[in-house]
Design an enzyme around this catalytic site. Structure first.
Site, short mmCIF file in Angstrom:
data_model
loop_
_atom_site.label_atom_id
_atom_site.label_comp_id
_atom_site.label_asym_id
_atom_site.label_seq_id
_atom_site.Cartn_x
_atom_site.Cartn_y
_atom_site.Cartn_z
CG PHE A 180 11.78 9.18 -0.19
CD1 PHE A 180 12.75 8.90 0.75
CD2 PHE A 180 11.37 8.16 -1.04
CE1 PHE A 180 13.32 7.63 0.86
CE2 PHE A 180 11.92 6.87 -0.93
CZ PHE A 180 12.89 6.61 0.02
CE LYS A 231 6.86 3.92 -3.53
NZ LYS A 231 7.69 5.10 -3.31
CG ASP A 277 10.68 10.98 -7.55
OD1 ASP A 277 9.86 10.14 -7.97
OD2 ASP A 277 11.46 10.77 -6.62
C1 LIG Z 1 9.14 5.21 -3.29
C2 LIG Z 1 9.75 6.39 -3.90
C3 LIG Z 1 11.03 6.34 -4.47
C4 LIG Z 1 11.93 5.13 -4.37
O1 LIG Z 1 11.44 4.05 -5.12
P1 LIG Z 1 12.09 2.60 -4.89
O2 LIG Z 1 11.37 1.74 -5.88
O3 LIG Z 1 11.86 2.24 -3.47
O4 LIG Z 1 13.54 2.72 -5.20
C5 LIG Z 1 11.51 7.47 -5.11
N1 LIG Z 1 10.77 8.58 -5.18
C6 LIG Z 1 9.55 8.68 -4.64
C7 LIG Z 1 8.76 9.94 -4.78
C8 LIG Z 1 9.00 7.59 -3.97
O5 LIG Z 1 7.79 7.69 -3.39
#
Ligand SMILES: *Cc1c(COP(=O)(O)O)cnc(C)c1O
Length: 401
Positions: A136, A250, A221
């Site tokens: 994700f 986050k 990420d």
């Molecule tokens: C939550 C998340 C995102 C997206 O972040 P947003 O602030 O909602 O755009 C991207 N990568 C990972 C691994 C995430 O957990």
């Protein structure tokens, strides 16, 4: 005005289906709703509230900066952004920082940078991006296409091209896919939304080696795994593998929206003046709060406590499981943990979440089969114990129908 769940259905786009409970106040790891009912927060705003609710250091940074300067745009830089960038680069492999407002935007910047870098350096055939099933990376069209769940990217017309996927932890499949046409590989160093899945040592080291062999950039990420979540400042620091680009969001703002893409000088120089940007990115208010969060979390005592609290969770969940036999395993690292349901409770994670809410506990799911816990990194031990007692009541409810 009645600010209730019915009003949500009247005035909000229906892309979410929130709980009936509407919280109005939080302090530490406790939250109170409109009725005054109290909840223990094991969700942490989905791995965002790394210091719980209304932490004094963050409230102080917000109010101080709030009386000083809110916004400039990137026509001028500002002191909080400069200080935060210096602290992030001092604490990581990176030399350079690009600020955004969210995880998706940080990833969008990382992907655009990787494509630009490959175009400048290797020519126009090196455009392939490899990512992993169940991964994700956010909800912009590029990031959702790179993410490994077709359900999130289908139904919006033509997608950004040359993005392919293989299974996480399958090094042979990855090796079969990567080539000199690969521009970048994007991966979470611990898959969050996909079900709390850690990479094997062989896999993550193999991915790094194959990226080197084919001159592909490795993008980690760390939007969910970063800022202390795994007990390291960033998860890569516990893996013996360094990425070329890393994204963080986050927990970076501890509840204030901010994201960042960080990289080396050699790669960063390809985002020349005018190639990318953001109105709010590097906003002084966001950076001031993030600086306070970063200062608080980037502390060996706080990080050591994350590992201690992980053990409390694991011990408590194992005791519950011995009584009720609901999980196959508790997995993840630090305070990014997932309890995986066994066959008798398959795909019923949401039932446990709903039962927890009834007993005054906020939890999360990761997919349909994993109950996810991402509390504050400084949640008091007593709140862990009390929250697990509430969780046991929820488990009992689900088991006993
Ligand atoms: C939550 C998340 C995102 C997206 O972040 P947003 O602030 O909602 O755009 C991207 N990568 C990972 C691994 C995430 O957990």
């Amino acid at each position: 005005m009645q600010t209730n769940r019915e009003l949500f259905d009247q005035v909000m786009v229906p892309n979410y289906n929130p709980s009936e409970v509407i919280p109005v106040k939080g302090k530490g790891s406790r939250v109170w709703d409109q009725k005054g009912d109290e909840y223990i927060d094991f969700a942490g705003g989905i791995a965002v509230n790394c210091l719980g609710h209304c932490h004094p250091a963050l409230v102080n940074a917000l109010t101080e900066q709030g009386q000083r300067l809110w916004h400039l745009s990137n026509v001028m830089t500002n002191e909080p952004a400069l200080r935060l960038a210096k602290k992030i680069t001092d604490a990581t492999f990176a030399d350079k920082v690009y600020f955004a407002n969210s995880g998706a935007e940080a990833n969008e910047a990382a992907l655009k940078l990787a494509r630009r870098f490959a175009l400048d350096k290797h020519g126009e055939d090196k455009t392939q991006i490899i990512a992993f099933n169940k991964g994700f990376h956010g909800r912009t069209f590029f990031t959702v296409t790179v993410g490994g769940q077709a359900a999130y990217s289908d139904g919006f017309g033509p997608k950004p091209a040359d993005v392919v996927h293989c299974d996480y932890n399958d090094l042979a499949a990855f090796e079969a896919l990567i080539s000199d046409k690969t521009c970048a590989v994007m991966m979470e160093p611990l898959q969050g939304e996909g079900g709390i899945i850690s990479p094997s040592k062989e896999f993550v080291e193999g991915v790094r080696a194959l990226c080197n062999k084919h001159n592909a950039l490795l993008i980690f990420d760390e939007v969910q795994s970063g800022v202390g979540r795994t007990g390291e400042l960033y998860a890569y620091q516990g893996l013996n593998v360094t990425p070329d680009i890393l994204t963080t969001a986050k927990a970076l703002g501890g509840g204030f929206p901010i994201g960042a893409m960080i990289t080396t000088t050699d790669i960063a120089k390809h985002l020349k003046v005018g190639t990318h940007g953001s109105t709010y990115g590097g906003n002084p208010l966001a950076c001031a709060v993030a600086e306070a969060a970063f200062d608080t979390v980037n502390n060996s005592e706080v990080l050591a406590q994350v590992k201690h609290k992980e053990q409390l969770f694991r011990d408590g969940l194992n005791i519950i499981n011995e009584k009720y036999n609901v999980f196959t395993e508790v997995r993840g690292k630090g305070l990014l943990l997932g309890a995986v349901l066994n066959d008798s409770f398959k795909d019923r994670a949401r039932d446990f979440l709903v039962a927890s809410t009834k007993h005054g506990l906020m939890t999360l799911v990761a997919g349909t089969n994993v109950i996810r816990f991402t509390p504050s990194l400084v949640i008091p031990d007593e709140d862990i114990t009390a929250g697990l007692a509430r969780f046991e009541m929820a488990v009992s409810d689900v088991v006993n129908g």
